[in-house]
Structure formats: C-alpha cells, structure tokens
Design a protein around this motif. Structure first.
Motif, PDB file in Angstrom:
ATOM      1  N   ASP A   1       0.446  -1.415  -0.221  1.00 16.69           N
ATOM      2  CA  ASP A   1       0.520  -0.638   0.357  1.00 16.69           C
ATOM      3  C   ASP A   1       1.176   1.589   0.021  1.00 16.69           C
ATOM      4  O   ASP A   1       0.242   2.803  -0.605  1.00 16.69           O
ATOM      5  CB  ASP A   1      -1.063   0.043   0.997  1.00 16.69           C
ATOM      6  N   GLU A   2       1.884   1.092   0.496  1.00 15.03           N
ATOM      7  CA  GLU A   2       2.765   2.291   0.782  1.00 15.03           C
ATOM      8  C   GLU A   2       3.290   3.071  -0.205  1.00 15.03           C
ATOM      9  O   GLU A   2       3.724   3.446  -1.486  1.00 15.03           O
ATOM     10  CB  GLU A   2       4.185   2.238   1.096  1.00 15.03           C
ATOM     11  N   LEU A   3       4.089   1.468  -1.152  1.00 14.96           N
ATOM     12  CA  LEU A   3       4.575   1.333  -2.287  1.00 14.96           C
ATOM     13  C   LEU A   3       3.977   2.189  -3.209  1.00 14.96           C
ATOM     14  O   LEU A   3       4.068   2.765  -4.212  1.00 14.96           O
ATOM     15  CB  LEU A   3       4.633   0.098  -3.189  1.00 14.96           C
TER      16      LEU A   3
ATOM     17  N   LEU B   1       3.888   5.900 -15.010  1.00 13.46           N
ATOM     18  CA  LEU B   1       4.504   4.939 -14.971  1.00 13.46           C
ATOM     19  C   LEU B   1       3.271   3.994 -14.547  1.00 13.46           C
ATOM     20  O   LEU B   1       2.823   3.420 -15.236  1.00 13.46           O
ATOM     21  CB  LEU B   1       5.604   4.740 -14.496  1.00 13.46           C
ATOM     22  N   LEU B   2       2.030   4.533 -13.946  1.00  9.32           N
ATOM     23  CA  LEU B   2       1.746   3.395 -13.096  1.00  9.32           C
ATOM     24  C   LEU B   2       0.783   3.580 -14.849  1.00  9.32           C
ATOM     25  O   LEU B   2      -1.067   2.886 -14.692  1.00  9.32           O
ATOM     26  CB  LEU B   2       1.409   3.923 -11.844  1.00  9.32           C
ATOM     27  N   ALA B   3      -0.024   4.748 -15.429  1.00 11.37           N
ATOM     28  CA  ALA B   3      -0.265   4.714 -16.593  1.00 11.37           C
ATOM     29  C   ALA B   3      -0.355   3.988 -17.407  1.00 11.37           C
ATOM     30  O   ALA B   3      -1.177   3.962 -18.145  1.00 11.37           O
ATOM     31  CB  ALA B   3      -0.756   6.316 -16.853  1.00 11.37           C
ATOM     32  N   ALA B   4       0.479   3.103 -16.968  1.00 10.74           N
ATOM     33  CA  ALA B   4       0.647   2.451 -18.482  1.00 10.74           C
ATOM     34  C   ALA B   4      -0.017   1.174 -18.236  1.00 10.74           C
ATOM     35  O   ALA B   4       0.475   0.155 -19.346  1.00 10.74           O
ATOM     36  CB  ALA B   4       2.182   1.838 -18.442  1.00 10.74           C
TER      37      ALA B   4
ATOM     38  N   VAL C   1      -2.666  -1.682 -11.471  1.00  7.83           N
ATOM     39  CA  VAL C   1      -1.626  -1.771 -10.805  1.00  7.83           C
ATOM     40  C   VAL C   1      -0.412  -3.196  -9.475  1.00  7.83           C
ATOM     41  O   VAL C   1       0.627  -2.996  -9.808  1.00  7.83           O
ATOM     42  CB  VAL C   1      -1.753  -0.029  -9.741  1.00  7.83           C
ATOM     43  N   ARG C   2      -1.237  -3.417  -9.215  1.00  4.04           N
ATOM     44  CA  ARG C   2      -0.915  -4.427  -8.113  1.00  4.04           C
ATOM     45  C   ARG C   2       0.694  -4.788  -8.942  1.00  4.04           C
ATOM     46  O   ARG C   2       1.390  -5.807  -8.627  1.00  4.04           O
ATOM     47  CB  ARG C   2      -1.478  -5.117  -7.142  1.00  4.04           C
ATOM     48  N   ALA C   3      -0.203  -5.624  -9.643  1.00  3.46           N
ATOM     49  CA  ALA C   3       0.188  -6.952 -10.685  1.00  3.46           C
ATOM     50  C   ALA C   3       1.808  -5.263 -11.609  1.00  3.46           C
ATOM     51  O   ALA C   3       2.557  -6.416 -11.694  1.00  3.46           O
ATOM     52  CB  ALA C   3      -0.347  -7.323 -12.394  1.00  3.46           C
TER      53      ALA C   3
END
Length: 478
Positions: A322-324, A335-338, A342-344
């Motif tokens: 969660d913190e990450l 980067l996360l939008a790619a 997200v968790r994977a």
C-alpha cells in the motif's frame, strides 16, 4: 646495482623460492612413464596426440575456424645457461648462491596437463611416472632443491593414492590442479541458463563449494603426511577463462592465473574448507595477491549484507504494498498509467527470484563477526608472487577490512619466460624495497617468513639438512 648474491649476503634472513620451474628432459622421463604405465598403456599414451601440443602448433586459419586460443610461444629463455639451469639439477644446485637463493621449491613444465588427462588409467600412470622421474632426478640435491609431486584429483580416491605414492617417494611438496572438468549429467542444450554457454556440456569443479565429491579426506591426509596443499595452474585441464584471443598470447596470459585461482579460493573458502581444516595451509601459485585483497574485502562486504541478519532488510515479505503504491502514485503517476493492473505492475519492481532451500549462504563458515571471517581466509591462504609484482603491497594495505594482511610468498618462476634473467630475480624483488613499495620487514615476510611457515606448519622438519635449518628452527619454536 647490487647483484642477487650481494643482496642475499646483506639480508639477515634466508631467501626461499616457493615456485621455480624445471624443464624436463623428456627422453629421461619416458623410462619412468613406461615403468609406471606398463607397455600397453605406455604405447597408448605415446600414440595419442597431445591436445596441448596441437594447440601450440595450430596455425592462424585453424584458430579462427575453431576459436582455439593462442597459447604460449617462445615460452622459455634462449640463453643456453638458463635452459640448462632449469633442466640440469646439478647446475641449478651449483648456481644457487649466484641466484641469491637458499632453497628452491620447483614445479613441472612438461608435466603441465598431466593431472587433467581424461583417461583414468593414463592419468594415474603418467602422474606416477613423472613423479618417479622428479624423485630420482632431484633427490640427490634435496639440501637446496625440492620438486613438487603432482596429485591427480578427479576423485578423492585417486588423490589419496597419489599422496601415498608421493610420501613413499620422499617428496616434501605436492601440487594439485586448480580443478577438474566434469560432464554436466543432464545438459540443457537449448533454452538453458543464460549463465551457461549455449549447448554447454561441461562444468569446472574447484573442490570446494558444490563439488561433485567431498575432498575433506584429501586435505586431512595431506596434513597427516606433512604436506602443505599447493595449487599450480596448468597441472590439470585448462579452462578457457581469460584465454579467449585466437591471436594474442599476451592478452590471454595477463590475469589468467589470478582468474583461475580466484575461482578456486572462493570455492574452497565458501565451501568451508578453511574452517574445517584450520591448520592446513593452502597456497595458490603464480597468481599474485592484489586480486585476493579485493576478493576478501568483497567477501566481507557481501557477508555484512547477505548473512541471515542482513537478509531481513531484503525479505519481500516486508514490502508494504500500500505504501509502495501510494509513493508511486505521488511520484510516478505516468508510469502507473501504463498498465491495467497496478498491483501486478508493482510486483515487477522488486527483484525477488526463488530462494534456495538453505538461505544462509555463509553456513559453511560459521563466522559471527567480520574478524572471524577474515581470519578464516587470511590465516589459511598463501599467494605466489613474482619478483616484479608491485601489487604485493596490497597484501599490507591499510584499506583492508579489520586491518588484515595476506600472505604473499616469493615465486621466481625460473625456467619460464616471465622470470627474465634467473640471476636477477632476487635483485628485482629487492627493488620493491628500494622503490618504497615494501618495507624491509614486508620483504622478509615475502621471501622468507611466509614460505617458511607454509611448509613448517605442516612439517616442522621441512628444512632440516638445508641452509635454512637454523633460521627455520626459530620459527618452529616461536
């Protein structure tokens, strides 16, 4: 400039050459080979072409086609007096004072490769035959010259037999190859590990960590018989290592012995050999010592971070996902939008891998402090250094962890090209003092105390009957 004999006369201690070389007169070796092998095996040995000879004779076109590395050429001195010195023990014995040497330990040249012969019968017989030649030829000069017997190491059993034979012949020194080439039981010829060459069918066993056999009985028996364990590169099968150029021997030779012995020392150390045999000396020859200082410092650094206590900070079970995610959303939303999950995606960040069944990679050493780790290394290994090796100073560097010093031992390499003029080797070593590279006390460790202790710790009578006897007695009593 002072000569080697003049320098020796001014020193308050002996000079012990821990690694010179003989140049075998092969017609005199062959009767011993015939006797050791028997007529049929001897004929088989004589009719088989030598891989080393084929390599030395291959032309440039053949090397390019087969990727055969360029091996040694013009590898011995051209001066007749120097050739004869390495081939005739009477002449070497006669010249010892001129050379500035009190005692010399000598190793094979034409005997290179004999411990790596693939055929079990031929390997054992050829080693026996060469050893019998060395014992018969150099035995009469034992007050100042001693040749090392060669021990084959494909199995502990043959090594134990070799040790017994060398003891029967009266050897005081034995030499081991730096490893054994073995077949991979189930090679993966396609799609294998990226750490193996494509289609690789063999691996190199260095007798310690992950060895195919338990060699502890060999080290124990060597000590019982009074032998230090000395390893000389080239006695067995020569792994490629730095020998990759098909055209340039100098490029191949630079660093080759250090590279071989780096693998061997690391294998013995990480396999816990020096912990289980703390009173046995292990010498690696003709390889220098600078790399060993780097290795030991690196080992300590790795131990501090990857011993069980250090692994706690690396355990992926401690990742707060969660913190990450929150940190990545705040600082790297692009980067996360790619990705869709997200968790994977976050799971691809850490380098986790699959831990081995036993996660304590230092378990064979049993060290609880860095000082103990250093002692297991620095107290057991000796490193052969040639006279012009300025990196000997690294053995005494104040940058070393816990203030450790290593044990370099003087190695003339007389008989081979890199020794230069045999009568100038001791003078060349003394230049290290004149140039401020070593102190006189450190020179004494190099040319006398360390080589003497290597052999005396296993055999207190090693120097009895030699010019070193009185000096050595003070080390035994110390």
């Amino acid at each position: 400039m002072a000569t080697s004999s003049e320098i020796r006369a001014e020193l308050a201690h002996p000079v012990i050459d821990a690694d010179g070389h003989v140049l075998e007169y092969l017609p005199a070796v062959e009767p011993h080979l015939r006797e050791a092998l028997g007529p049929a095996a001897f004929d088989r040995y004589r009719s088989a072409s030598s891989p080393l000879q084929r390599i030395m004779e291959a032309d440039t076109e053949a090397r390019l086609a087969t990727r055969t590395p360029q091996s040694a050429w013009w590898g011995t001195p051209a001066a007749a007096s120097d050739l004869a010195t390495a081939a005739a023990p009477a002449l070497m014995h006669e010249r010892m004072d001129e050379l500035g040497l009190d005692v010399a330990v000598l190793y094979p040249t034409k005997g290179f490769g004999i411990a790596g012969i693939a055929d079990d019968e031929l390997r054992a017989g050829v080693c026996r035959g060469f050893n019998e030649f060395y014992a018969a030829t150099y035995g009469p000069y034992a007050d100042r010259l001693t040749v090392a017997g060669v021990i084959p190491m494909h199995t502990p059993t043959e090594a134990l037999e070799g040790l017994a034979h060398c003891a029967e012949l009266g050897f005081k020194v034995v030499a081991f190859p730096e490893g054994v080439t073995r077949e991979i039981p189930e090679p993966v010829l396609e799609g294998g590990s990226p750490f193996l060459l494509p289609g690789q069918r063999h691996w190199f066993d260095s007798f310690g960590l992950d060895s195919a056999y338990d060699y502890d009985p060999v080290w124990a028996r060597a000590r019982e018989l009074g032998f230090a364990v000395t390893f000389h590169g080239g006695l067995g099968h020569m792994p490629t290592g730095s020998f990759t150029s098909v055209s340039n021997y100098s490029s191949n030779h630079v660093g080759s012995f250090a590279q071989r012995m780096h693998t061997l020392v690391k294998s013995l150390f990480m396999g816990g050999v020096t912990r289980r045999h703390p009173d046995q000396g292990f010498a690696v020859l003709e390889c220098g010592v600078g790399w060993a200082a780097i290795l030991l410092n690196d080992l300590v650094d790795h131990w501090e971070k990857r011993r069980p206590e250090g692994l706690e900070a690396l355990d992926p079970a401690g990742i707060d996902w969660d913190e990450l995610e929150a940190l990545m959303r705040r600082h790297a939303p692009d980067l996360l939008a790619a990705g869709d999950d997200v968790r994977a995606g976050l799971a691809t960040i850490p380098g986790i891998g699959v831990p081995p069944a036993e996660r304590d990679e230092w378990r064979h050493l049993g060290a609880s402090t860095s000082g103990e780790l250093v002692d297991l290394f620095a107290g057991s290994f000796y490193f052969g250094c040639e006279a012009d090796d300025r990196t000997i100073a690294y053995a005494f560097s104040p940058a070393n962890h816990d203030g450790f010093t290593l044990r370099p031992i003087f190695s003339s390499d007389i008989g081979h090209w890199d020794a230069g003029d045999p009568a100038g080797v001791v003078a060349e070593a003394f230049e290290l003092v004149e140039d401020g590279i070593l102190t006189e006390a450190q020179l004494a460790e190099l040319v006398y105390e360390n080589p003497a202790r290597l052999f005396l710790d296993q055999n207190p009578d090693f120097f009895v009957g030699t010019p070193v006897a009185d000096h050595a007695a003070t080390l035994v009593d110390a």
